[in-house]
Design an enzyme around this catalytic site. Structure first.
Site, PDB file in Angstrom:
ATOM      1  N   HIS A 342       0.822  -1.218   0.000  1.00 53.59           N
ATOM      2  CA  HIS A 342       0.000   0.000   0.000  1.00 53.59           C
ATOM      3  C   HIS A 342       0.856   1.267   0.000  1.00 53.59           C
ATOM      4  O   HIS A 342       0.450   2.298  -0.552  1.00 53.59           O
ATOM      5  CB  HIS A 342      -0.916   0.015   1.221  1.00 53.59           C
ATOM      6  CG  HIS A 342      -1.936  -1.087   1.214  1.00 53.59           C
ATOM      7  ND1 HIS A 342      -2.664  -1.440   2.331  1.00 53.59           N
ATOM      8  CD2 HIS A 342      -2.346  -1.933   0.226  1.00 53.59           C
ATOM      9  CE1 HIS A 342      -3.475  -2.436   2.034  1.00 53.59           C
ATOM     10  NE2 HIS A 342      -3.299  -2.755   0.762  1.00 53.59           N
ATOM     11  N   HIS A 580      -3.811  -9.282   5.454  1.00 55.84           N
ATOM     12  CA  HIS A 580      -3.649  -8.887   4.047  1.00 55.84           C
ATOM     13  C   HIS A 580      -2.278  -8.303   3.757  1.00 55.84           C
ATOM     14  O   HIS A 580      -1.966  -7.991   2.606  1.00 55.84           O
ATOM     15  CB  HIS A 580      -4.738  -7.906   3.626  1.00 55.84           C
ATOM     16  CG  HIS A 580      -4.824  -6.661   4.458  1.00 55.84           C
ATOM     17  ND1 HIS A 580      -3.801  -5.743   4.548  1.00 55.84           N
ATOM     18  CD2 HIS A 580      -5.831  -6.171   5.234  1.00 55.84           C
ATOM     19  CE1 HIS A 580      -4.166  -4.734   5.324  1.00 55.84           C
ATOM     20  NE2 HIS A 580      -5.393  -4.972   5.764  1.00 55.84           N
ATOM     21  N   HIS A 581      -1.437  -8.149   4.788  1.00 52.35           N
ATOM     22  CA  HIS A 581      -0.035  -7.761   4.624  1.00 52.35           C
ATOM     23  C   HIS A 581       0.129  -6.400   3.939  1.00 52.35           C
ATOM     24  O   HIS A 581       1.143  -6.151   3.275  1.00 52.35           O
ATOM     25  CB  HIS A 581       0.742  -8.836   3.854  1.00 52.35           C
ATOM     26  CG  HIS A 581       0.342 -10.231   4.183  1.00 52.35           C
ATOM     27  ND1 HIS A 581       0.372 -10.706   5.479  1.00 52.35           N
ATOM     28  CD2 HIS A 581      -0.151 -11.243   3.417  1.00 52.35           C
ATOM     29  CE1 HIS A 581      -0.073 -11.959   5.488  1.00 52.35           C
ATOM     30  NE2 HIS A 581      -0.399 -12.300   4.257  1.00 52.35           N
ATOM     31  N   CYS A 582      -0.854  -5.512   4.106  1.00 53.96           N
ATOM     32  CA  CYS A 582      -0.828  -4.196   3.450  1.00 53.96           C
ATOM     33  C   CYS A 582      -0.624  -4.351   1.944  1.00 53.96           C
ATOM     34  O   CYS A 582       0.099  -3.570   1.311  1.00 53.96           O
ATOM     35  CB  CYS A 582       0.264  -3.302   4.044  1.00 53.96           C
ATOM     36  SG  CYS A 582       0.003  -2.900   5.780  1.00 53.96           S
ATOM     37  N   ALA A 583      -1.257  -5.377   1.391  1.00 55.60           N
ATOM     38  CA  ALA A 583      -1.147  -5.638  -0.049  1.00 55.60           C
ATOM     39  C   ALA A 583      -2.452  -6.246  -0.545  1.00 55.60           C
ATOM     40  O   ALA A 583      -2.471  -7.298  -1.181  1.00 55.60           O
ATOM     41  CB  ALA A 583       0.030  -6.564  -0.327  1.00 55.60           C
TER      42      ALA A 583
END
Length: 626
Positions: A342, A580-583
């Site tokens: 992100h 979501h792993h900032c993705a």
């Protein structure tokens, strides 16, 4: 012939065979624990001196044979012997015995029926090198065109060791073997094979020969020495040894970094660049020495191209808010990929909204690889900047960075390369890559939090106005006009994070002493082993299976939420990221909202991967409650 082994009187705090980690304990771990307990009990070297015995039918010693005081704390926490042991653990113990007389004495005092070889009694083919000697790292395996990338298919492992033993050489760098194993250590292994009756669960038939899945390839560092460099790896979580598989989120810190920070605050703490006293000079020297360490790590042309920032996120925002705002207008285009964090999406969305520029996104295939054919279709004279990750934090995909950069430059576009996930795994050469900017965070590469780096080509930095204003970045100020310092000072307004910059320098020096080529080779084998283990679990689906990838093993397990799996693994002492792993865009590309993401570093072990796989199997079969 089967030996009869007498029973052993109960000893406080010994793990039982029902302990989930019973089968994961290596002999090296056992002997280290024994040695620590001997030291805690105050046993002298004379008391623990070895007494070699040659007993035809060795038996387990009784507690009276233990050369320690009989108190509950004297031999507490000694793990039970494992029921199986792989070649790696046995080789590590053999090497440790030969190199560490104190360790050999401790083993002999606890298990007197084991006759251990000594270095003096074994014919030497070559000297046994120190257990931690990065300067002897063999030549790296064949490398993919991308800087520092070692493809899986280019590391063959022969089925049998070479006649000379398992010694790695620069001319034979693809053989099976364990680091610096030579004939001396091989002889020690044979001796250990013949004395295993002190461990009733072990038989020589249960121990594989020195070939197999755990070959160490061209690795040039001692994994146990490396692990001892990281104090937090001795922690226990929920009564279990900590298994840190959340390295894509942050890495742990070696003792040298902790010590360097402590030394700074004890002996150098001051503001920089603005005082005439001794501590200011020390602090400034330490800060600028760290900048030089970063320059060397990235192979930048000059320290003037190295800007200290808070981290990758701030570095990307700096470029977007300064260079981007100055140079983009309506109708221009920004290109990113589906793989981005992100932090490499949102700043460009904001810039597009402010300037009227258009954001274009490069698709990926079903393996998680960037579609270069589609990327080329997106490029045009309207493309002003391409910003992409070198390694995906969610999938581990290694992008063809050099090709992407070269194609962008053909259209006159500038390129920002996000190295947050690459710097701890791959050697980076910004001049060879020819990127215009390169960004990374210190905490992703074994350094402190709150410090990061923006590399920029000097002509670009000099032509860019600062994003923030304040002290330290000005040459002259009047009420009518301000003259800024040249780069990098113009981008370092205010008092910087001096101590953590110094700590980052120590971290990079530590990594370079080990060698990123050695790290990449070892992590490659971890990844291959982990992929094989997880692929065999029913209902488990690996997400991101590109042939060129770093040490990330994202997965989902049919019938179980990633969050529940993460919580269950935590109860076993295993730290993974579930979410979501900032993705979010790339996970949605695969029809998912979240995954479980074990991510590896060079201090992780094959045994930890086996522990992880065993725990997931127990979740899958219902024997490990969620």
């Amino acid at each position: 012939m089967t030996n009869t082994v007498p029973s052993v009187p109960a000893v406080p705090n010994l793990p039982t065979q029902s302990d989930p980690f019973f089968n994961e304990r290596s002999l090296e771990q056992l002997t280290q624990t024994v040695l620590q307990d001997l030291q805690q009990a105050g046993v002298s070297e004379a008391e623990s001196a070895p007494t070699p015995l040659s007993v035809p039918t060795p038996a387990l010693p009784t507690t009276s044979a233990l050369a320690v005081p009989q108190s509950p704390t004297a031999i507490a926490n000694v793990p039970a012997p494992p029921s199986s042991i792989d070649e790696r653990s046995l080789a590590q113990l053999a090497q440790a015995v030969l190199q560490d007389p104190q360790l050999a004495s401790a083993i002999a005092s606890i298990f007197p029926s084991v006759t251990l070889p000594t270095s003096a009694s074994v014919p030497r083919s070559v000297p046994v090198p120190p257990s931690f000697l990065p300067s002897l790292v063999p030549t790296a395996p064949p490398i993919h065109d991308e800087v520092g990338v070692i493809p899986h298919h280019q590391l063959p492992v022969p089925s049998q060791p070479t006649p000379a033993g398992l010694q790695q050489t620069a001319s034979s760098k693809s053989g099976s073997g364990f680091y610096f194993i030579d004939e001396q250590v091989e002889t020690a292994i044979a001796a250990l094979h013949s004395n295993l009756t002190v461990f009733p669960q072990l038989t020589t038939s249960s121990i594989p020969t020195l070939t197999g899945a755990h070959s160490a390839g061209a690795v040039g560092f001692d994994i146990h020495q490396v692990r001892r460099d990281f104090p937090i790896l001795q922690e226990r979580v929920n009564g279990r040894p900590l298994v840190w598989f959340d390295n894509a989120a942050t890495t742990q810190k070696p003792q040298v970094v902790i010590d360097r920070l402590s030394h700074y605050y004890q002996h150098e703490n001051s503001n920089i660049h603005r005082a005439a006293h001794e501590l200011a000079a020390r602090s400034t020297d330490a800060y600028e020495a760290a900048r030089e360490q970063v320059r060397h790590f990235l192979n930048a042309a000059s320290t003037e191209e190295v800007v200290f920032v808070r981290g990758t996120t701030e570095a990307i925002n700096l470029v977007a808010k300064s260079w981007g705002s100055q140079n983009l207008k309506e109708g221009d285009e920004i290109v990113i990929t589906w793989l981005e964090h992100h932090a490499n999406i949102v700043p460009w969305q904001q810039l597009s909204a402010e300037t009227g520029a258009r954001l274009r996104v490069v698709p990926v295939d079903d393996y998680g690889q960037v579609r270069l054919d589609e990327y080329q279709k997106l490029l045009s004279d309207r493309t002003k900047i391409v910003s992409f990750t070198q390694v995906s934090n969610a999938l581990g995909t290694i992008t063809p960075a050099k090709e992407i950069i070269e194609l962008a430059h053909r259209y006159g576009a500038k390129v920002l390369l996000d190295g947050a996930q690459s710097v701890s795994h791959l050697a980076v050469d910004v001049q060879a890559l020819d990127c215009d900017w390169f960004v990374f965070s210190g905490h992703k590469v074994f350094g402190p939090t709150g410090i990061g780096v923006l590399y920029g080509k000097q002509e670009l930095l000099d032509a860019t106005l600062p994003w923030q204003s304040g002290g330290n970045m000005i040459a002259d100020v009047t009420f009518e006009k301000t003259v800024y310092q040249p780069a990098p000072a113009r981008f370092e307004a205010g008092t910087g994070n001096i101590a953590d910059a110094v700590g980052l320098g120590a971290a990079l020096e530590y990594v370079q002493k080990i060698g990123l080529e050695a790290i990449a080779a070892y992590e490659h084998e971890l990844l291959v082993h982990g992929t094989a283990l997880l692929s065999q679990i029913p209902g488990l689906r690996l997400i991101g299976t590109a042939p060129h990838k770093a040490a990330v093993l994202s997965f989902v397990l049919e019938g179980f939420s990633p969050e529940a799996i993460g919580q269950a693994l935590n109860r076993e002492g295993i730290a993974v990221r579930a979410g979501h792993h900032c993705a979010q865009p790339i996970l949605r590309r695969f029809g998912l909202e979240t995954t479980v993401r074990p991510s590896l570093a060079f201090y992780n072990t094959f045994e930890e991967l086996e522990t992880l796989a065993a725990a997931i199997r127990r979740i899958q079969t219902g024997s490990l409650a969620l």
